[in-house]
Design an enzyme around this catalytic site. Sequence first.
Site, short mmCIF file in Angstrom:
data_model
loop_
_atom_site.label_atom_id
_atom_site.label_comp_id
_atom_site.label_asym_id
_atom_site.label_seq_id
_atom_site.Cartn_x
_atom_site.Cartn_y
_atom_site.Cartn_z
N ARG A 1 -91.41 -74.23 -44.41
CA ARG A 1 -91.70 -73.40 -45.58
C ARG A 1 -91.58 -74.25 -46.85
NH1 ARG A 1 -87.74 -68.80 -45.57
NH2 ARG A 1 -88.94 -68.05 -43.79
N ARG B 1 -83.22 -69.50 -52.78
CA ARG B 1 -84.52 -69.81 -52.19
C ARG B 1 -85.60 -69.92 -53.28
NH1 ARG B 1 -84.64 -67.46 -46.81
NH2 ARG B 1 -82.64 -67.97 -45.84
N LYS C 1 -78.23 -66.26 -47.54
CA LYS C 1 -79.36 -66.62 -48.40
C LYS C 1 -79.27 -65.87 -49.74
CE LYS C 1 -82.10 -63.33 -45.74
NZ LYS C 1 -83.17 -63.25 -44.75
N LYS D 1 -81.84 -64.75 -53.09
CA LYS D 1 -83.24 -64.71 -53.51
C LYS D 1 -83.38 -64.19 -54.93
CE LYS D 1 -84.93 -63.80 -48.83
NZ LYS D 1 -85.58 -62.82 -47.95
N CYS E 1 -95.19 -58.92 -41.60
CA CYS E 1 -94.54 -60.23 -41.44
C CYS E 1 -95.17 -60.96 -40.26
CB CYS E 1 -93.04 -60.04 -41.20
SG CYS E 1 -92.70 -59.46 -39.52
N CYS F 1 -91.80 -66.00 -34.39
CA CYS F 1 -90.49 -65.63 -34.91
C CYS F 1 -89.55 -65.26 -33.77
CB CYS F 1 -90.61 -64.48 -35.89
SG CYS F 1 -88.98 -63.97 -36.44
N CYS G 1 -89.05 -56.86 -36.87
CA CYS G 1 -87.63 -56.60 -36.64
C CYS G 1 -87.03 -56.12 -37.97
CB CYS G 1 -86.93 -57.87 -36.15
SG CYS G 1 -86.40 -58.96 -37.48
N CYS H 1 -88.75 -59.01 -43.42
CA CYS H 1 -89.39 -60.02 -44.27
C CYS H 1 -90.52 -59.47 -45.13
CB CYS H 1 -89.90 -61.17 -43.42
SG CYS H 1 -88.56 -62.07 -42.64
S1 SF4 Z 1 -89.15 -59.38 -40.24
FE1 SF4 Z 1 -88.16 -60.04 -38.38
S2 SF4 Z 1 -89.83 -60.35 -36.99
FE2 SF4 Z 1 -90.72 -60.30 -38.99
S3 SF4 Z 1 -90.78 -62.44 -39.59
FE3 SF4 Z 1 -88.93 -61.56 -40.43
S4 SF4 Z 1 -87.40 -62.05 -38.92
FE4 SF4 Z 1 -89.36 -62.29 -37.91
#
Ligand code: SF4
Length: 1557
Positions: free
Chosen positions: A1052, A1121, A1191, A1193, A1412, A1418, A1457, A1461
């Site tokens: 990244r 970040r 983290k 942000k 995401c 991931c 998940c 993100c």
């Molecule tokens: S939200 Fe969860 S599944 Fe989606 S990129 Fe972020 S860590 Fe991975």
Amino acid sequence: MAFLFKSPPHPLSSPHSQRKEHHHIGTMATNLKIRTAEEAVARIAYLSSDVIVSVQPAQSIESEFSSHLHRYAGRKDKSLVAAGESGVPEIQTIRHNADPLLSVFTPVRNGRLVSVTTTSSILVSSVPHLYRLANLPVVIHVSLQPAHYPDYSSITSIRNSGFTFLQSETLQEAQDIALTAHALAIKSGKGVIHFFDAGSSAQDNHIEFEDVEVVKDILNLDVVKAFQRSRIGGTSIYADDGRIASITEAPTLPITMEGVETASAVPVDQIAAEAPSKASSVGSSGRESSTDSNTKASVSSATTVDSATVRAVTSDDVYNFVSGIWAQLKQSVGRQYTPFEYSGPANAENALFIFGSDVGAFAQAIDAAKSNEIFAKAGVVTARLYRPWLGSKLIETIPNSIKRIAVLEQIRRKTTKWGPLLLDLLTTLKAGPGGGVETIVGHQLGYIAPETVRQALRGILQNLKSEKPIQNLEVGNADGPTESLDAYSLSQPKVETAYMKILDQIFGKRLYLANALHSQNAGISTTIASNPEFGFGSLLARKEHRQRFIAEVEQAKKSMEFITEAPKSWLSKWSPSAGEEIADEIIARLQTDGSPLSRDLLSKQGLFRKESSWLVGSDAWAYDLGNSGVHHVIASGENVNMLIIDSTPYSERAAADAERRKKDIGLYSMNYGNTYVASVAVYSSYTQVLQAMIEADQFNGPSVIVAYLPYFKENDSPLTTLQETKKAVDLGYWPLYRWNPDNEDRGEPNFSLDSERIKNELKDFLARDNHLTQLMKKHPEFSSNLSEDYGSEVRALQKRQAKDAYSQMLEGILGAPLTILFASDNGNAETLSKRLGNRGRARGLKTLVMAMEDYPIEDLPNEENVVILTSTAGQGEFPQNGHSFWNAIKDNTELDLASVNFSIFALGDSHYWPRKEDKHYYNKPGKDLDRVMGNLGGKRLADIGLGDDQDPDGFQTGYQNWEPLIWQALGVDKVEGLPEEPPPITNEDIKLASNYLRGTIQEGLDDPSTGAISAPDQQLTKFHGTYMQDDRDLRDERKAQGLEPAYSFMIRCRLPGGVATPKQWIQMDDVSNAFGNETMKLTTRQTFQFHGVVKGKLKKAMQGINKSLMTTIAACGDVNRNVMCSSLPTASEYHREVYACSQKISDHLLPSTTAYHEIWLKDENDKKIQVAGDAVQDFEPLYGPTYLPRKFKITIAIPPHNDTDVYAHDVGLIAIKGKDGHLVGFNLLAGGGMGVTHNNKKTYPRTGSMFGFVSTKQVHIACEKVMLVQRDHGDRKNRKHARLKYTIDDMGIDVFRGKVEELWGQKFEKARPFKFQSNIDTFGWQKDEHGLNHFTFFIENGRIEDTADFPMKTGLREIAKVMKGEFRLTGNQHLIASNITDEQLPQIKDMMAKYKLDNVQFSGLRLSSSACVAFPTCGLAMAESERYLPELITKLEGVIEENGMRQDSIVMRMTGCPNGCARPWLAEVAFVGKAYGAYNMYLGGGYHGQRLNKLYRSSIKEEEILEIMKPLLKRYSQEREEGEHFGDFCIRIGMIKETTEGKTFHDDVAEEESDEE
Ligand code: SF4
């Protein structure tokens, strides 16, 4: 049980009544069961076969037979003969153009009864196979095609193949003759083809099911078993093995009609050995063994039974067998069959011998005829047994009174002057004994419409009775009825067009496709048009055509016939190799000219271009029958390009029958030497496809590109194709490579490998001529992969070795053995197991700890004590590393665990599935295993232990009760003096020990034995901006192959405010192509992210990024970040001021460790930038040695745009404009954050709290102070509770703010007023205050990639090459081309249009969506996100359109998940992955990101999502108030309660958990 008709035939009431009876038209009750001939046949085939090869138009399109076959197999109906345990015959589905009869050889040679259900379309092209199959007991049921007017030439042209041919006409006959065919094949040992025109019986009354007892009797199961016990030799399907069906008989016993004796097939060499004197004659006559020859190949026998004779099966034998079968049938069901059937008056003088459809219609018309009608009293003859042709039986069948016979042959493809049946009849009746037939007249039977039957009969009889009858008279319409669609045209899967589109993109108007499917090929069937020979022929014709055209142009240059002058002058510039521009110009001039000559030239305008000629074929060409065509093309040396698309999915490659193995066309062509060859896969590397096509075009000679496009069904989604492709390429089953014979002249290697692993055959080829050595020299990084190439079955061996090594280690240790196995996704079960192992060892036990998948299951019965710890994945499934063990044990009935003691500990979450019906998923794997091991006889050491995340101490609560029971059971519970256990290592320990983020990263990078780095280093590299991941699409398959996971790295960038120059864009594009997976992700935090960077390329990729003046430092990890900033295209001046602040804050909070430069940017030869290793002690003035707890942000939003979601970050800054229009400072929010853990109510999302206003000058200091208070007060023990949001809630907002102000020495001012309007982007063109132009592109979910449909990545790169402004990445994962002058505008617009980048006409829902990354990279993903959301939106767009909401923006987000993100908790509607395919649904978020949403439903799948969303969207369209947004609407109508702050996120959810009962 159902019965066949037992009643005797109806008394004959009219001459042709028998034929009519068989049709049963209108006379029978309607409650009968079988409706079509194919169904009747399918039932018999099913009952009488071990294997049925079902030939279908496509995998996903059923044939008239297969829909029934699949239904029976789906119900697990048993066959009468299937030898397998289940009794269910195997149905093999084969596409009709994929050489289906190849599939017959292996099973039939292994003693399996094989039948084939097919249409006649495959017969002619299968001739080579038919000759070999004729002496095997195979039954081929053939429904004649085309459906309404079949062509019987597909039968006549294979009549000498050695098969026995039976014909049925009615529905009832289809049933009886199908049964006859199977019984006859078994008895005679010879192949039988049963053919029929299903259309003829379409109107027949439905018939009863077959009587199973009758079927059993007639098949004779003893004979069936004898065959099934046999194994037939012969391994080659390419050479005739000389086998003939033969018969063994005792000379004293004649062959009986009951067919007690049966034929068996023996290779001719056996007969030869037994009877040398006869060997040659038998061998050579083998193929004709079924013709009407009376030569009995009796040979004297030398077998163990002195008197037995082995001889070939003759036509008499066939007759005897079939007569026996029909006699039995007559006895059981009362219906009678003979080799030829005659109906009509016994004294008829005229007869029709019909070989075609409509027999029933003719018979009826004759019966109905008045006595003065010319065709009255005519007889009708048909062949029931067509081959062997038993002329003597025909003579017996027809009355002596017959003088004239009209032979009607429905043969559309005529190859000889006289019809084959006419010749049969002439030979029989003219040459044979007896019979007073004087005249035999052949007719070509065309299509007879029902209303023209009488007319046709009249014509036939008139001709027949005339003095000089005309031979070959055509009757009826030769072209047949027009059929709307040919079900057997080749179907292409949707995804298959990908390669065509790329060809089109590259060659445009120059492209000439010789055999495009669906193109008009002047009446040639698509099957033929797709043959290589056909295409090649048409290319050669095209070539000649062009030669003529060149001459015509030469003439035209001198011609006076043009009206204008321009054509001539342009034509004089033209040459056959002229470029596109000249061709375009000429065409334009000719169009304006308009003279006849111009028009003539224009009619061939394609020939002005130097065409790129392509033949496109399918993998059918890789089978026997197509391969010769490919060979033909290659051998010609012509400059022709072939693209051959292979669609066998990787997962099915092993299941394929060895006989069906396709030729490796790539390898074959390389061996040829003169051919350019490439192996490509569009779903693996788009750029490699481009490269290969361009090179093939440039190569002057034949080129072959084999292209991979796997699918199971033609309607598979691109995701399935993608996943299959990845597996195949990754494991070397489908290597990507290019082979260019021209390279040698340039001193370059011929072979370039574009993927990393290859299969053995290719390696052998390369090794032969030194190519492998060249390759290794050029790509030393491939060497380890190439040594473990595809095809080595190492997995089982590995398991054995691992277990044996363990056992060896344990030797010498006393104490009871204890084997501990675990299955674990998140590490808990594994950690517990290892600890349990240590504790057992401390108690003197011989403990062995292994993942379940590494354990050789065959050892299980020998274990003394086994404990298994497993967590719960997905919908109550085993974690990945438990699958293989569970699959091996779950249905196993053979493992005897009587001497094994066992216990299970299961880990799960009792609240994970709130709905009652899903409750059983809780700890399901553990419970299942406990039950199964108990059933296999195992004794429980202790009852199953259940660890529940919901217990006060999580799973530990249950565990602490369970573990002591194990020690007790093993008698080691009272051991004293146990050592103290070290505490587990935490992230904090890792940071501390890392020497300012160095750890052993460098050593890990230098280790070539693995693609991974160590676990602590994985934590540390995050601070450097890179994570280790593995490709989850490939996990299972690699495991099965004994390979480590496909590790790669995500990188990244750090890009404050998301602003990049065009040059930087190109550099990023380069990085992704050279080191990553050819794509880039624009993230929700405005930066570039690369995926799929393997360890060996990581350093180079980092250097590439740094060369472009970007960095990756602190892009991840427990630090501040990337700092975000609204992209604000409408006010560039103001944007610049605010953006400068984001840079300032970013720089100010950057970590100062020198480890980053040392590890990534050091060049071994460049001492200057080398930092003096240990001598330098780093110092982190802001962070200290342990950095932050989690983290951190920071984001900036510029009202009224909240496109950066200012409430979602640890620090959110809202830019405040002064009266002078310049930036004065910011309102500072603190404590926003998204990450949550499912079902852990101590975790929640939170919107930032307002701290107050801070000036521009002080803003970076204020941010720093907030960060420092978090550094010192954040929770460093529990990472799930370590974010700033929890620190603030735990301390209280005022206390926290007080500490910040104290450290800062200043106070926040009162927040200034501001107003947000939305958090989405404004797409399309906008102008700023200076008149500069900005275009916001819609980049779905931020993924920059090329596809065949949309070469977006190439387009953006091309634009970046010329653009003078800058790129801005938005917080919604989109992209803005900024600061474009009016001058440059037309150029940019043209390019955007060319690459379709100007399209922003998407639904409001899609434009406001974001997802995401999730699968496959991931590691935390529980469900798909980026690859699925677009599909889900497509499914909702129908409702959106219907209700007139296409333009309406509804913020919808998805993540794989709860880490969140894509900031799902602030969306109006959100889906958060819970298990593969299942999502939690949230509603009620604020439209401009100001309010959190709330859980509406748990673990729902697509079907339920659509069920909820569709009516809800409709309701919203009807009931919303003026300007009301979707999230607000859901709250107002009471769908969901409002979430007022993070802490109340879990309160009042719509779906309360149901009480456990
Ligand atoms: S939200 Fe969860 S599944 Fe989606 S990129 Fe972020 S860590 Fe991975």
